[in-house]
Motif scaffolding. Structure first.
Motif, mmCIF file in Angstrom:
data_model
loop_
_atom_site.group_PDB
_atom_site.id
_atom_site.type_symbol
_atom_site.label_atom_id
_atom_site.label_comp_id
_atom_site.label_asym_id
_atom_site.label_seq_id
_atom_site.Cartn_x
_atom_site.Cartn_y
_atom_site.Cartn_z
ATOM 1 N N LEU A 14 0.634 -1.404 -0.085
ATOM 2 C CA LEU A 14 0.111 -0.115 0.183
ATOM 3 C C LEU A 14 0.790 1.250 0.071
ATOM 4 O O LEU A 14 0.540 2.277 -0.798
ATOM 5 N N HIS A 15 1.900 1.382 0.733
ATOM 6 C CA HIS A 15 2.903 2.369 1.033
ATOM 7 C C HIS A 15 3.672 2.499 -0.527
ATOM 8 O O HIS A 15 4.196 3.802 -1.158
ATOM 9 N N ARG A 16 3.438 1.545 -1.497
ATOM 10 C CA ARG A 16 4.188 1.642 -2.747
ATOM 11 C C ARG A 16 3.171 1.945 -3.747
ATOM 12 O O ARG A 16 3.504 1.695 -4.887
ATOM 13 N N GLY A 17 1.840 2.325 -3.419
ATOM 14 C CA GLY A 17 0.937 2.652 -4.294
ATOM 15 C C GLY A 17 0.066 1.276 -4.740
ATOM 16 O O GLY A 17 -0.861 1.510 -5.704
ATOM 17 N N GLY A 18 -0.125 0.407 -4.191
ATOM 18 C CA GLY A 18 -0.508 -0.857 -4.679
ATOM 19 C C GLY A 18 -2.022 -0.691 -4.040
ATOM 20 O O GLY A 18 -2.548 0.281 -3.246
ATOM 21 N N VAL A 19 -2.943 -1.570 -4.721
ATOM 22 C CA VAL A 19 -4.319 -1.661 -4.362
ATOM 23 C C VAL A 19 -4.474 -3.141 -4.083
ATOM 24 O O VAL A 19 -4.232 -4.049 -4.698
ATOM 25 N N ASP A 33 -3.851 3.726 -0.270
ATOM 26 C CA ASP A 33 -3.282 4.856 0.298
ATOM 27 C C ASP A 33 -4.102 6.086 -0.096
ATOM 28 O O ASP A 33 -3.976 6.211 -1.112
ATOM 29 N N PRO A 34 -4.947 6.644 0.886
ATOM 30 C CA PRO A 34 -5.919 7.784 0.368
ATOM 31 C C PRO A 34 -5.067 9.015 0.141
ATOM 32 O O PRO A 34 -5.604 9.987 -0.550
ATOM 33 N N ALA A 35 -3.629 9.106 0.543
ATOM 34 C CA ALA A 35 -3.233 10.347 0.159
ATOM 35 C C ALA A 35 -2.360 10.198 -1.115
ATOM 36 O O ALA A 35 -1.704 11.098 -1.781
ATOM 37 N N ASP A 36 -2.322 9.003 -1.732
ATOM 38 C CA ASP A 36 -1.685 8.703 -2.961
ATOM 39 C C ASP A 36 -2.640 8.966 -4.279
ATOM 40 O O ASP A 36 -3.477 8.140 -4.528
ATOM 41 N N ALA A 37 -2.795 10.244 -4.943
ATOM 42 C CA ALA A 37 -3.796 10.356 -5.967
ATOM 43 C C ALA A 37 -3.629 9.495 -6.972
ATOM 44 O O ALA A 37 -4.732 9.021 -7.405
ATOM 45 N N ALA A 38 -2.512 8.881 -7.351
ATOM 46 C CA ALA A 38 -2.167 7.969 -8.479
ATOM 47 C C ALA A 38 -2.950 6.690 -7.837
ATOM 48 O O ALA A 38 -3.753 5.828 -8.908
ATOM 49 N N ALA A 39 -2.696 6.171 -6.775
ATOM 50 C CA ALA A 39 -3.488 4.980 -6.309
ATOM 51 C C ALA A 39 -4.942 4.988 -6.340
ATOM 52 O O ALA A 39 -5.356 4.019 -6.753
ATOM 53 N N VAL A 40 -5.313 6.194 -5.731
ATOM 54 C CA VAL A 40 -6.791 6.118 -5.711
ATOM 55 C C VAL A 40 -7.474 6.226 -7.219
ATOM 56 O O VAL A 40 -8.495 5.607 -7.440
ATOM 57 N N THR A 41 -6.662 6.862 -7.888
ATOM 58 C CA THR A 41 -7.240 7.250 -9.281
ATOM 59 C C THR A 41 -7.294 5.655 -10.037
ATOM 60 O O THR A 41 -8.243 5.238 -10.538
ATOM 61 N N ARG A 42 -6.215 4.904 -9.662
ATOM 62 C CA ARG A 42 -6.169 3.455 -10.242
ATOM 63 C C ARG A 42 -7.299 2.530 -9.537
ATOM 64 O O ARG A 42 -8.020 2.020 -10.289
ATOM 65 N N LEU A 43 -7.316 2.685 -8.324
ATOM 66 C CA LEU A 43 -8.588 1.951 -7.483
ATOM 67 C C LEU A 43 -9.759 2.238 -8.194
ATOM 68 O O LEU A 43 -10.695 1.315 -8.518
ATOM 69 N N ALA A 100 -8.475 18.131 2.696
ATOM 70 C CA ALA A 100 -8.811 16.708 2.173
ATOM 71 C C ALA A 100 -8.996 16.949 0.580
ATOM 72 O O ALA A 100 -9.752 17.874 0.210
ATOM 73 N N PRO A 101 -8.487 16.040 -0.126
ATOM 74 C CA PRO A 101 -8.276 15.977 -1.576
ATOM 75 C C PRO A 101 -9.747 15.629 -2.197
ATOM 76 O O PRO A 101 -10.193 14.895 -1.633
ATOM 77 N N ARG A 102 -9.732 16.305 -3.526
ATOM 78 C CA ARG A 102 -11.336 15.668 -4.060
ATOM 79 C C ARG A 102 -11.294 14.407 -4.537
ATOM 80 O O ARG A 102 -12.087 14.148 -4.746
ATOM 81 N N TRP A 103 -10.143 13.691 -4.724
ATOM 82 C CA TRP A 103 -10.150 12.378 -5.177
ATOM 83 C C TRP A 103 -10.514 11.438 -4.135
ATOM 84 O O TRP A 103 -10.984 10.335 -4.302
ATOM 85 N N PRO A 131 -5.247 5.712 7.834
ATOM 86 C CA PRO A 131 -6.454 5.403 7.115
ATOM 87 C C PRO A 131 -6.164 4.679 5.598
ATOM 88 O O PRO A 131 -5.339 5.300 5.149
ATOM 89 N N LEU A 132 -7.275 4.016 5.471
ATOM 90 C CA LEU A 132 -7.150 3.549 4.063
ATOM 91 C C LEU A 132 -8.434 3.881 3.429
ATOM 92 O O LEU A 132 -9.504 3.911 3.869
ATOM 93 N N VAL A 133 -8.304 3.843 1.965
ATOM 94 C CA VAL A 133 -9.455 3.876 1.245
ATOM 95 C C VAL A 133 -10.283 2.461 1.279
ATOM 96 O O VAL A 133 -9.545 1.464 1.300
ATOM 97 N N SER A 134 -11.660 2.578 1.560
ATOM 98 C CA SER A 134 -12.389 1.098 1.666
ATOM 99 C C SER A 134 -13.458 1.483 0.923
ATOM 100 O O SER A 134 -14.511 1.971 0.998
ATOM 101 N N THR A 135 -13.548 0.676 -0.231
ATOM 102 C CA THR A 135 -14.560 0.641 -0.963
ATOM 103 C C THR A 135 -14.906 -0.780 -1.377
ATOM 104 O O THR A 135 -14.085 -1.607 -1.268
ATOM 105 N N SER A 136 -16.293 -1.096 -1.894
ATOM 106 C CA SER A 136 -16.430 -2.745 -1.842
ATOM 107 C C SER A 136 -15.872 -3.193 -3.149
ATOM 108 O O SER A 136 -15.602 -2.428 -4.022
ATOM 109 N N ALA A 137 -15.262 -4.416 -3.146
ATOM 110 C CA ALA A 137 -14.593 -5.090 -4.223
ATOM 111 C C ALA A 137 -15.496 -5.779 -5.292
ATOM 112 O O ALA A 137 -15.816 -6.781 -5.116
#
Length: 187
Positions: A14-19, A33-43, A100-103, A131-137
Motif C-alpha cells: 500500500l505504501h508503494r501505491g498498491g491496491v 493509500d488515500p494520500a496517493d492520488a495515483a493509487a486512488v485514481t487507479r482503484l 482533504a483532496p477531491r479524489w 487510514p485506508l480507502v475502503s470501497t466494496s470489491a
C-alpha cells in the motif's frame, strides 16, 4: 490471481501505491493509500467508479483521521453520537478538513469514515500507519463479494494482492449516515 499477502506485506505494498482486496464487516473491500492520488485514481478505474462519488476512509482509531475530517465543525451532540458509535460498523459522512483532496471527497464537502472493529481491517490500518480507502470489491453496478470465492476475476486481474480472512458476518454493508443530522444515506 494476485498473491495472498500477510498484513505487513500488504501494508508495504500500500505504501508503494498498491491496491489490495481484504475482508471487512460485511463484504470484501478494495483499499489503497488515500494520500496517493495515483493509487486512488487507479482503484477507481479498476472498480469503474466515478471520482465524483467519493470514497470511504477506514481507520483503526480516531487519531489517524485527523487532517482528513473536521469533527469540530459538528455540534457537540452530533459529534458525541458519532464518537460513541466507534469502533464499530458505523460509517458517518463528516465534514471534510480543508486539506482533504477531491479524489477522496468527490463532489461533496464531507468524507465517509469508519473506525472499524473488524480485527483484520484494524490490523491492516495499524500496520499501514493510517487510514485506508475502503470501497466494496466489485465492479460498479455489480453485487459486492461476500467471500473470497465471490471476488470477480476481472477485478482480481487488476489488483496487486489480497489478504485472506473472513468478513465480520454483517448481512449488509455498513449503513452510511450523515453526521450533521443522523439521517441515513445508505441503510
Amino acid at each position: 490471481m494476485p498473491p495472498v499477502l500477510a498484513i505487513a506485506d500488504a501494508a508495504a505494498l500500500l505504501h508503494r501505491g498498491g491496491v489490495v482486496a481484504y475482508p471487512t464487516e460485511a463484504v470484501w473491500g478494495l483499499g489503497c493509500d488515500p494520500a496517493d492520488a495515483a493509487a486512488v485514481t487507479r482503484l477507481l478505474a479498476i472498480k469503474q467508479r466515478p471520482v465524483g462519488k467519493g470514497v470511504i476512509l477506514v481507520a483503526d482509531a480516531l487519531e489517524p483521521l485527523q487532517g482528513w475530517i473536521d469533527l469540530e465543525a459538528l455540534p457537540a451532540s452530533r459529534r458525541d453520537a458519532v464518537l460513541v458509535s466507534w469502533p464499530g460498523p458505523n460509517t458517518w459522512v463528516v465534514p471534510a478538513a480543508a486539506a482533504a483532496p477531491r479524489w477522496i471527497t468527490g463532489d461533496h464537502d464531507g468524507i465517509a469514515v469508519r473506525i472499524s472493529a473488524h480485527p483484520g481491517v484494524a490490523a491492516l490500518c495499524r500496520a499501514f500507519g493510517g487510514p485506508l480507502v475502503s470501497t466494496s470489491a466489485n465492479l460498479a453496478g455489480e453485487p459486492p463479494a461476500r467471500s473470497r470465492e465471490q471476488l470477480d476475476p476481472r477485478l482480481l486481474a487488476r489488483i496487486d494482492g489480497l489478504i485472506d480472512g473472513a468478513t465480520g458476518g454483517l448481512e449488509q454493508p455498513t449503513a452510511i449516515r450523515i453526521a450533521r443530522d443522523g439521517s441515513i444515506l445508505r441503510g
